[in-house]
Scaffold this motif. Structure first.
Motif, PDB file in Angstrom:
ATOM      1  N   ASP A 148       0.832  -1.206   0.000  1.00 37.85           N
ATOM      2  CA  ASP A 148       0.000   0.000   0.000  1.00 37.85           C
ATOM      3  C   ASP A 148       0.867   1.256   0.000  1.00 37.85           C
ATOM      4  O   ASP A 148       0.565   2.234  -0.689  1.00 37.85           O
ATOM      5  N   TYR A 149       1.958   1.222   0.743  1.00 37.75           N
ATOM      6  CA  TYR A 149       2.881   2.362   0.817  1.00 37.75           C
ATOM      7  C   TYR A 149       3.465   2.667  -0.560  1.00 37.75           C
ATOM      8  O   TYR A 149       3.464   3.821  -1.016  1.00 37.75           O
ATOM      9  N   ILE A 150       3.946   1.650  -1.255  1.00 29.95           N
ATOM     10  CA  ILE A 150       4.551   1.839  -2.571  1.00 29.95           C
ATOM     11  C   ILE A 150       3.499   2.272  -3.589  1.00 29.95           C
ATOM     12  O   ILE A 150       3.741   3.141  -4.426  1.00 29.95           O
ATOM     13  N   GLN A 151       2.320   1.677  -3.504  1.00 32.96           N
ATOM     14  CA  GLN A 151       1.256   2.002  -4.456  1.00 32.96           C
ATOM     15  C   GLN A 151       0.825   3.450  -4.328  1.00 32.96           C
ATOM     16  O   GLN A 151       0.561   4.135  -5.331  1.00 32.96           O
ATOM     17  N   ARG A 152       0.748   3.955  -3.122  1.00 32.30           N
ATOM     18  CA  ARG A 152       0.346   5.351  -2.917  1.00 32.30           C
ATOM     19  C   ARG A 152       1.352   6.318  -3.532  1.00 32.30           C
ATOM     20  O   ARG A 152       0.981   7.357  -4.081  1.00 32.30           O
ATOM     21  N   ILE A 153       2.648   5.984  -3.421  1.00 31.00           N
ATOM     22  CA  ILE A 153       3.679   6.844  -4.015  1.00 31.00           C
ATOM     23  C   ILE A 153       3.571   6.824  -5.539  1.00 31.00           C
ATOM     24  O   ILE A 153       3.683   7.863  -6.205  1.00 31.00           O
ATOM     25  N   ILE A 154       3.354   5.641  -6.121  1.00 33.22           N
ATOM     26  CA  ILE A 154       3.227   5.531  -7.575  1.00 33.22           C
ATOM     27  C   ILE A 154       2.018   6.327  -8.073  1.00 33.22           C
ATOM     28  O   ILE A 154       2.085   7.034  -9.083  1.00 33.22           O
ATOM     29  N   MET A 156       0.643   8.907  -6.636  1.00 31.60           N
ATOM     30  CA  MET A 156       0.944  10.331  -6.472  1.00 31.60           C
ATOM     31  C   MET A 156       1.768  10.845  -7.646  1.00 31.60           C
ATOM     32  O   MET A 156       1.496  11.918  -8.200  1.00 31.60           O
ATOM     33  N   LEU A 157       2.778  10.077  -8.066  1.00 30.24           N
ATOM     34  CA  LEU A 157       3.615  10.496  -9.185  1.00 30.24           C
ATOM     35  C   LEU A 157       2.842  10.444 -10.497  1.00 30.24           C
ATOM     36  O   LEU A 157       3.005  11.306 -11.364  1.00 30.24           O
ATOM     37  N   THR A 158       2.004   9.429 -10.665  1.00 32.62           N
ATOM     38  CA  THR A 158       1.210   9.311 -11.890  1.00 32.62           C
ATOM     39  C   THR A 158       0.275  10.499 -12.052  1.00 32.62           C
ATOM     40  O   THR A 158       0.099  11.030 -13.150  1.00 32.62           O
TER      41      THR A 158
END
Length: 276
Positions: A148-154, A156-158
């Motif tokens: 979930d942590y990594i997905q949220r960052i991706i 945000m960048l997208t």
């Protein structure tokens, strides 16, 4: 023991995640479980320590002093080995002994064995380290939290990609403009070639009112060390560009910092911290 075993397996999978044969660097705290696992599992990858954890480690070894913090950060952030050694000499003998035993390549910017902008940095979330140490979270819950942590960052960048209207990423453009302003009054002189060559050297000296640095345009280097480390033109290189009436921002940075390159990246396979 079970947590340590799972941690080792997780680190192994983390190491295999980047594609296209890119190098992987791990930066951890000096004394946590993840650090121990990386040393044994990913022995062929670069593994360094965060400067903050190294500074705290010095305190646990009885190193202290009024100017310790400022001197340590000056040493840690040095871009060249000569500047690093100069700053290191100002630390106390006890501090130098502790830092030398750790290994300069583990924490000092000047001794980082790779080019920083060309290496994927895998940043393990802090809550992961805490949970493993405390041993109070089920593995499946911990895995889901990391995903979930990594997905949220991706995500945000997208979402930020459509708003990119500059040639370079906003952070890099801001940095270049600041460096342009800082170097506007610096003095630049061309170094005459000592020998004849098919490719004449393009070397300049830049005086920044404190020191003189040498910029080699052919090799894209500066004796201050920042250009090689960051892949972004330093103030001295920008002063040379101004002297030659060259004002093309894209030519002053590595291609990875261009907005169009960022737009075409598959963020599911890219470390979010590599772009600014």
């Amino acid at each position: 023991m079970r947590d340590v075993t799972w941690c080792a397996r997780f680190v192994m999978r983390l190491r295999e995640a980047p594609r296209h044969g890119r190098e992987v660097s791990f930066i951890t705290n000096i004394d946590d479980v993840v650090s121990s696992c990386i040393e044994h599992v990913c022995y062929d990858s670069y593994h360094g320590y965060t400067s903050k954890s190294v500074f705290k480690y010095m305190h646990t070894r009885g190193v202290s002093g009024r100017t310790l913090q400022s001197l340590f950060w000056m040493t840690s952030n040095s871009y060249t080995m000569s500047k690093f050694e100069e700053n290191l000499c100002h630390l106390t003998p006890d501090a130098r002994e502790v830092l030398t035993n750790i290994g300069h390549t583990k924490w000092a910017r000047a001794y980082f064995p790779n080019i920083r902008w060309n290496v994927v940095n895998i940043d393990v979330p802090h809550f992961f380290v805490l949970s493993v140490n405390q041993r109070n979270v089920l593995i499946i819950m911990l895995t889901e939290a990391i995903r979930d942590y990594i997905q949220r960052i991706i995500i945000m960048l997208t979402e930020a990609i459509p708003s990119l209207t500059t040639v370079l990423t906003p952070y890099v453009e801001m940095m270049l403009h600041k460096r342009m302003q800082k170097s506007v009054q610096w003095k630049t002189t061309k170094v005459p070639p000592e020998i004849t060559s098919l490719i004449p050297p393009d070397i300049y000296r830049v005086f920044d009112f404190k020191k003189t640095c040498v910029v080699d345009l052919n090799r894209h280097t500066c004796s201050c060390g920042k250009r090689r480390s960051l892949g972004i033109a330093c103030c001295h290189a920008i002063a040379v560009s101004r002297h030659l009436n060259i004002h093309k921002l894209p030519d002053m940075v590595n291609i990875y910092y261009r907005a169009n390159v960022f737009r075409t990246q598959d963020l599911s396979h890219t470390n979010p911290t590599i772009y600014h």
